[in-house]
Design a protein around this motif. Structure first.
Motif, short mmCIF file in Angstrom:
data_model
loop_
_atom_site.label_atom_id
_atom_site.label_comp_id
_atom_site.label_asym_id
_atom_site.label_seq_id
_atom_site.Cartn_x
_atom_site.Cartn_y
_atom_site.Cartn_z
N ARG A 22 0.81 -1.22 0.00
CA ARG A 22 0.00 0.00 0.00
C ARG A 22 0.85 1.27 0.00
O ARG A 22 0.32 2.36 -0.19
CB ARG A 22 -0.97 0.00 1.18
CG ARG A 22 -0.33 0.11 2.53
CD ARG A 22 -1.40 0.05 3.65
NE ARG A 22 -0.85 0.11 4.96
CZ ARG A 22 -0.37 -0.93 5.65
NH1 ARG A 22 -0.40 -2.14 5.11
NH2 ARG A 22 0.11 -0.76 6.86
N PHE A 23 2.16 1.15 0.20
CA PHE A 23 3.05 2.31 0.22
C PHE A 23 3.83 2.41 -1.08
O PHE A 23 4.31 1.41 -1.59
CB PHE A 23 4.08 2.20 1.36
CG PHE A 23 3.47 2.18 2.73
CD1 PHE A 23 2.99 3.34 3.30
CD2 PHE A 23 3.41 1.01 3.45
CE1 PHE A 23 2.44 3.33 4.56
CE2 PHE A 23 2.87 0.98 4.72
CZ PHE A 23 2.38 2.15 5.28
N GLY A 49 1.23 22.71 1.71
CA GLY A 49 0.38 22.34 2.84
C GLY A 49 -0.02 20.88 2.87
O GLY A 49 -0.72 20.46 3.78
N ALA A 50 0.41 20.11 1.89
CA ALA A 50 -0.01 18.70 1.81
C ALA A 50 1.17 17.76 1.69
O ALA A 50 1.08 16.71 1.07
CB ALA A 50 -0.94 18.52 0.61
N ARG A 51 2.29 18.14 2.30
CA ARG A 51 3.48 17.29 2.24
C ARG A 51 3.26 16.03 3.07
O ARG A 51 2.62 16.06 4.12
CB ARG A 51 4.70 18.06 2.74
CG ARG A 51 5.00 19.31 1.92
CD ARG A 51 6.21 19.15 1.04
NE ARG A 51 6.25 20.05 -0.08
CZ ARG A 51 6.70 21.30 -0.06
NH1 ARG A 51 7.11 21.84 1.06
NH2 ARG A 51 6.72 22.01 -1.16
N PRO A 52 3.79 14.92 2.62
CA PRO A 52 3.61 13.65 3.35
C PRO A 52 4.54 13.58 4.56
O PRO A 52 5.49 14.35 4.69
CB PRO A 52 4.04 12.61 2.31
CG PRO A 52 5.09 13.32 1.52
CD PRO A 52 4.60 14.75 1.41
N VAL A 53 4.25 12.63 5.41
CA VAL A 53 5.21 12.23 6.43
C VAL A 53 6.23 11.36 5.70
O VAL A 53 5.86 10.42 4.99
CB VAL A 53 4.52 11.42 7.55
CG1 VAL A 53 5.55 10.84 8.51
CG2 VAL A 53 3.50 12.27 8.29
N VAL A 54 7.48 11.69 5.84
CA VAL A 54 8.55 10.92 5.21
C VAL A 54 9.07 9.92 6.24
O VAL A 54 9.49 10.30 7.34
CB VAL A 54 9.68 11.83 4.71
CG1 VAL A 54 10.86 11.01 4.21
CG2 VAL A 54 9.16 12.76 3.63
N VAL A 55 9.03 8.64 5.89
CA VAL A 55 9.52 7.60 6.77
C VAL A 55 10.69 6.92 6.05
O VAL A 55 10.49 6.22 5.06
CB VAL A 55 8.43 6.57 7.13
CG1 VAL A 55 9.00 5.50 8.06
CG2 VAL A 55 7.23 7.26 7.77
N ASN A 56 11.88 7.19 6.55
CA ASN A 56 13.09 6.58 5.98
C ASN A 56 13.35 5.26 6.67
O ASN A 56 13.59 5.21 7.87
CB ASN A 56 14.28 7.53 6.16
CG ASN A 56 15.61 6.87 5.87
OD1 ASN A 56 16.54 7.00 6.64
ND2 ASN A 56 15.71 6.16 4.75
N VAL A 57 13.25 4.17 5.92
CA VAL A 57 13.57 2.84 6.43
C VAL A 57 14.91 2.42 5.87
O VAL A 57 15.20 2.64 4.70
CB VAL A 57 12.47 1.81 6.10
CG1 VAL A 57 11.16 2.18 6.78
CG2 VAL A 57 12.27 1.64 4.61
N LEU A 180 6.48 -0.75 9.63
CA LEU A 180 5.61 0.12 8.83
C LEU A 180 4.16 -0.37 8.90
O LEU A 180 3.24 0.42 9.06
CB LEU A 180 6.06 0.16 7.37
CG LEU A 180 7.18 1.11 7.04
CD1 LEU A 180 7.72 0.81 5.65
CD2 LEU A 180 6.72 2.55 7.15
N ASP A 181 3.97 -1.67 8.74
CA ASP A 181 2.64 -2.25 8.75
C ASP A 181 1.95 -1.97 10.09
O ASP A 181 0.74 -1.67 10.11
CB ASP A 181 2.72 -3.75 8.49
CG ASP A 181 1.39 -4.34 8.09
OD1 ASP A 181 0.63 -3.68 7.35
OD2 ASP A 181 1.11 -5.47 8.51
#
Length: 184
Positions: A22-23, A49-57, A180-181
């Motif tokens: 889903r990502f 105003g609509a920037r995502p949350v950035v998740v660095n794995v 993440l899940d």
């Protein structure tokens, strides 16, 4: 959990091999320059105003023998920048960024592949983990007004075992995908 869109970022495809379908995943390439460019370009495509949350794995080397498993750092350092010298010359140099919702650990980022015992010992006085992209991703997010979370899984001990990374990365990728899940 958050309702904001999530942009998953990893340096390599193998580190994100088990990210839930889903990502979408942005692969930046290895090192601070490639990471900063890729994340900045990606965030520029979103309205301010609509920037995502950035998740660095990604994977990280442990700077202490007792460190293992998954970490969500609270701070990230740019360990190969001469920030103190630059500041003494009157130039602002950011070499540390605080991150939200961390676990108290500190990640040191640099373009130097850490496998030397002396360098590891020096870095261990300031940080728990070491990688090659985290600071650049956090800096790009700060500049672009996006929330950043770094999620790192220990793949080696930042010593000669780092050369075994290809054999360890899939196990790390599974843990990162499961995190993440569970969280998004």
């Amino acid at each position: 959990m958050t309702n904001a869109p999530v942009l998953v970022v990893s340096a390599t495809a193998v580190e994100a091999a088990h990210v839930p379908a889903r990502f979408g995943v942005l692969h930046t390439g290895i090192g601070k320059v490639d990471a900063a460019i890729a994340v900045t370009e990606a965030l520029a495509a979103y309205p301010a105003g609509a920037r995502p949350v950035v998740v660095n794995v990604g994977t990280a080397g442990a700077l202490h023998d007792h460190h293992a498993g998954l970490y969500v750092p609270s701070r990230v350092l740019n360990h190969d920048l001469s920030a103190e010298a630059l500041r003494s010359l009157g130039y602002p140099a950011v070499d540390e960024i605080s991150l939200p919702d961390g676990d108290g650990s500190v990640l040191a980022t640099g373009d130097v592949f850490v496998s030397d015992p002396a360098r590891r010992a020096e870095l261990s006085r300031r940080a728990d983990l070491v990688d090659m992209e985290g600071f650049a991703i956090a800096a790009a997010c700060a500049r672009m007004g996006a929330v950043c979370r770094l999620v790192k899984h220990v793949s080696d001990n930042a010593d000669e075992s780092a050369m075994d990374w290809p054999a360890q990365v899939d196990a790390s990728a599974r843990e990162l995908g499961a995190w993440l899940d569970a969280h998004y």
